[in-house]
Design a protein around this motif. Sequence first.
Motif, PDB file in Angstrom:
ATOM      1  N   TYR A  34      -4.215 -14.687  -3.704  1.00 53.66           N
ATOM      2  CA  TYR A  34      -2.797 -14.879  -3.370  1.00 53.66           C
ATOM      3  C   TYR A  34      -2.126 -15.673  -4.470  1.00 53.66           C
ATOM      4  O   TYR A  34      -2.514 -16.807  -4.774  1.00 53.66           O
ATOM      5  CB  TYR A  34      -2.657 -15.610  -2.039  1.00 53.66           C
ATOM      6  CG  TYR A  34      -1.211 -15.864  -1.667  1.00 53.66           C
ATOM      7  CD1 TYR A  34      -0.362 -14.803  -1.354  1.00 53.66           C
ATOM      8  CD2 TYR A  34      -0.689 -17.156  -1.649  1.00 53.66           C
ATOM      9  CE1 TYR A  34       0.979 -15.009  -1.038  1.00 53.66           C
ATOM     10  CE2 TYR A  34       0.642 -17.374  -1.320  1.00 53.66           C
ATOM     11  CZ  TYR A  34       1.472 -16.295  -1.013  1.00 53.66           C
ATOM     12  OH  TYR A  34       2.792 -16.509  -0.702  1.00 53.66           O
ATOM     13  N   GLN A  40       2.271 -12.232  -4.480  1.00 51.13           N
ATOM     14  CA  GLN A  40       1.342 -11.117  -4.488  1.00 51.13           C
ATOM     15  C   GLN A  40       0.029 -11.487  -3.796  1.00 51.13           C
ATOM     16  O   GLN A  40      -0.475 -12.603  -3.969  1.00 51.13           O
ATOM     17  CB  GLN A  40       1.051 -10.687  -5.919  1.00 51.13           C
ATOM     18  CG  GLN A  40       2.233 -10.058  -6.631  1.00 51.13           C
ATOM     19  CD  GLN A  40       1.884  -9.622  -8.030  1.00 51.13           C
ATOM     20  OE1 GLN A  40       0.857 -10.020  -8.582  1.00 51.13           O
ATOM     21  NE2 GLN A  40       2.744  -8.806  -8.642  1.00 51.13           N
ATOM     22  N   CYS A  41      -0.498 -10.535  -3.058  1.00 55.23           N
ATOM     23  CA  CYS A  41      -1.804 -10.670  -2.406  1.00 55.23           C
ATOM     24  C   CYS A  41      -2.691  -9.559  -2.942  1.00 55.23           C
ATOM     25  O   CYS A  41      -2.339  -8.372  -2.811  1.00 55.23           O
ATOM     26  CB  CYS A  41      -1.643 -10.581  -0.894  1.00 55.23           C
ATOM     27  SG  CYS A  41      -3.184 -10.765   0.020  1.00 55.23           S
ATOM     28  N   ARG A  44      -0.785  -7.172  -5.273  1.00 60.40           N
ATOM     29  CA  ARG A  44       0.329  -6.381  -4.770  1.00 60.40           C
ATOM     30  C   ARG A  44       1.221  -7.223  -3.876  1.00 60.40           C
ATOM     31  O   ARG A  44       0.737  -8.077  -3.134  1.00 60.40           O
ATOM     32  CB  ARG A  44      -0.169  -5.162  -3.983  1.00 60.40           C
ATOM     33  CG  ARG A  44      -0.884  -4.121  -4.823  1.00 60.40           C
ATOM     34  CD  ARG A  44      -1.295  -2.926  -3.964  1.00 60.40           C
ATOM     35  NE  ARG A  44      -2.003  -1.931  -4.740  1.00 60.40           N
ATOM     36  CZ  ARG A  44      -1.415  -0.963  -5.440  1.00 60.40           C
ATOM     37  NH1 ARG A  44      -0.081  -0.875  -5.447  1.00 60.40           N
ATOM     38  NH2 ARG A  44      -2.130  -0.100  -6.117  1.00 60.40           N
ATOM     39  N   THR A  45       2.510  -6.920  -3.939  1.00 57.77           N
ATOM     40  CA  THR A  45       3.461  -7.583  -3.053  1.00 57.77           C
ATOM     41  C   THR A  45       3.373  -6.946  -1.672  1.00 57.77           C
ATOM     42  O   THR A  45       2.858  -5.826  -1.520  1.00 57.77           O
ATOM     43  CB  THR A  45       4.888  -7.446  -3.601  1.00 57.77           C
ATOM     44  OG1 THR A  45       5.247  -6.056  -3.610  1.00 57.77           O
ATOM     45  CG2 THR A  45       4.997  -8.025  -5.006  1.00 57.77           C
ATOM     46  N   PRO A  46       3.866  -7.601  -0.637  1.00 58.65           N
ATOM     47  CA  PRO A  46       3.867  -6.991   0.710  1.00 58.65           C
ATOM     48  C   PRO A  46       4.536  -5.618   0.736  1.00 58.65           C
ATOM     49  O   PRO A  46       4.094  -4.715   1.442  1.00 58.65           O
ATOM     50  CB  PRO A  46       4.631  -8.012   1.547  1.00 58.65           C
ATOM     51  CG  PRO A  46       4.375  -9.313   0.865  1.00 58.65           C
ATOM     52  CD  PRO A  46       4.333  -8.996  -0.594  1.00 58.65           C
ATOM     53  N   ASN A  48       4.654  -3.443  -1.778  1.00 58.49           N
ATOM     54  CA  ASN A  48       3.704  -2.479  -2.361  1.00 58.49           C
ATOM     55  C   ASN A  48       2.629  -2.085  -1.365  1.00 58.49           C
ATOM     56  O   ASN A  48       2.259  -0.900  -1.255  1.00 58.49           O
ATOM     57  CB  ASN A  48       3.058  -3.064  -3.606  1.00 58.49           C
ATOM     58  CG  ASN A  48       4.027  -3.269  -4.754  1.00 58.49           C
ATOM     59  OD1 ASN A  48       3.893  -4.205  -5.536  1.00 58.49           O
ATOM     60  ND2 ASN A  48       5.030  -2.405  -4.869  1.00 58.49           N
ATOM     61  N   TRP A  49       2.087  -3.087  -0.675  1.00 60.21           N
ATOM     62  CA  TRP A  49       1.048  -2.801   0.316  1.00 60.21           C
ATOM     63  C   TRP A  49       1.576  -1.904   1.430  1.00 60.21           C
ATOM     64  O   TRP A  49       0.903  -0.991   1.886  1.00 60.21           O
ATOM     65  CB  TRP A  49       0.491  -4.098   0.899  1.00 60.21           C
ATOM     66  CG  TRP A  49      -0.536  -4.773   0.046  1.00 60.21           C
ATOM     67  CD1 TRP A  49      -0.437  -5.994  -0.555  1.00 60.21           C
ATOM     68  CD2 TRP A  49      -1.817  -4.255  -0.299  1.00 60.21           C
ATOM     69  NE1 TRP A  49      -1.576  -6.272  -1.259  1.00 60.21           N
ATOM     70  CE2 TRP A  49      -2.443  -5.218  -1.117  1.00 60.21           C
ATOM     71  CE3 TRP A  49      -2.496  -3.071  -0.012  1.00 60.21           C
ATOM     72  CZ2 TRP A  49      -3.710  -5.044  -1.644  1.00 60.21           C
ATOM     73  CZ3 TRP A  49      -3.767  -2.889  -0.537  1.00 60.21           C
ATOM     74  CH2 TRP A  49      -4.359  -3.859  -1.344  1.00 60.21           C
ATOM     75  N   GLY A  50       2.790  -2.154   1.877  1.00 61.58           N
ATOM     76  CA  GLY A  50       3.379  -1.330   2.924  1.00 61.58           C
ATOM     77  C   GLY A  50       3.554   0.110   2.483  1.00 61.58           C
ATOM     78  O   GLY A  50       3.266   1.045   3.237  1.00 61.58           O
ATOM     79  N   LEU A  52       1.825   1.658   0.127  1.00 61.38           N
ATOM     80  CA  LEU A  52       0.503   2.259  -0.034  1.00 61.38           C
ATOM     81  C   LEU A  52      -0.107   2.656   1.303  1.00 61.38           C
ATOM     82  O   LEU A  52      -0.612   3.775   1.481  1.00 61.38           O
ATOM     83  CB  LEU A  52      -0.420   1.274  -0.764  1.00 61.38           C
ATOM     84  CG  LEU A  52      -1.820   1.794  -1.118  1.00 61.38           C
ATOM     85  CD1 LEU A  52      -1.717   2.910  -2.151  1.00 61.38           C
ATOM     86  CD2 LEU A  52      -2.700   0.665  -1.635  1.00 61.38           C
ATOM     87  N   LEU A  53      -0.065   1.737   2.271  1.00 62.94           N
ATOM     88  CA  LEU A  53      -0.624   2.028   3.590  1.00 62.94           C
ATOM     89  C   LEU A  53       0.136   3.155   4.277  1.00 62.94           C
ATOM     90  O   LEU A  53      -0.449   4.010   4.937  1.00 62.94           O
ATOM     91  CB  LEU A  53      -0.610   0.762   4.460  1.00 62.94           C
ATOM     92  CG  LEU A  53      -1.555  -0.355   4.027  1.00 62.94           C
ATOM     93  CD1 LEU A  53      -1.353  -1.596   4.901  1.00 62.94           C
ATOM     94  CD2 LEU A  53      -3.007   0.094   4.085  1.00 62.94           C
TER      95      LEU A  53
END
Length: 334
Positions: A34, A40-41, A44-46, A48-50, A52-53
């Motif tokens: 983090y 970023q985690c 990736r930022t939240p 980006n993760w959203g 991708l998922l």
Amino acid sequence: MAFDGKESDNGVVEFQFYRPENRSKWENIQKAIYDKPSGQCFGRTPKNWGQLLGFYMIFYIVLIALFAICMQGLFFTLSEKEPRWKLDDSLIGMNPGLGFKPISPKTEEGSLIWYNITDPSTITKWVKLMDEFLKPYKTNQTGENFVNCDFGKLPKSDEVCVVPIQQLGQCNPDRHYGYHSSSPCVFLKLNRIFDWEPEFYNSSVESMPDDLKYHIDNATKSHDDRKQIWVTCNGIDDFDKENAKEFNYYPRGFAGYYYPYKHVKNYLSPIVAVEIVNITPNVLVSIECRAWARNIFYEGGSLKKSGSVTFEIQVDSDYKLPENNVTLYKTEVK
């Protein structure tokens, strides 16, 4: 990070860079997990993760839906009651194979049946295998859709014929199927082929053994009694025929009212018990059993066999092997 360069007198552009932060290994790990300044985690930022998922969720939902549609289309072409491809159109074809029991669970023993009359442990093995095979036939065959059939009383489309084990004659559990003596029994059964109907021999033909010719022409009481798939067993060569001369059949064949097989609930394949009478002890004997119907095509030989089954049997009467191992290799005593 670099700043805009400044050109020196000799035309060389010089740049200034930040010195990398001097962090410990643990601090690097924490930052990789983090990074607080950028939010970023794991790189990736939240947002980006959203994204991708969301992409993979939609991708797999569409993939599962396509697979379900394909499977549903496949199941739509299949029936729970009968196969899609039958008889000549199927891989099985329309020439049923003949099988026998008991068969040793040890692959290396192949089709050999061996026991010693004086050694109960070798007898028990085969008796247990025969008991296991007969379990479905020993269940209560009354009620539901079971009927007692004969040639004047055929089963309806939703009924099955009883297979009485009382017809096994000398090959019954009380006699240990003959394995306590030199007259053991084997069970024969035809492979199931959906919708296959036998074409019967209502009279003897030249290629039949003499005992079957006599039975068909003289021992059958009526034309209906001849609506059977006849069975015969014999030694393969002269040596085998000399050491296994007599066979008893219970019954003489597979009755025609058990056919065709229609995948009806509780159906049991008919069986024929064959008693091999007084085999010569301490000798390996090869036996071939054959099914007789006009549309069961026979082909002998060791490589490609059709319409018959071959097995070997040896009954020893003592613990010691004779000289030259003649119990195991019949070719040495020819």
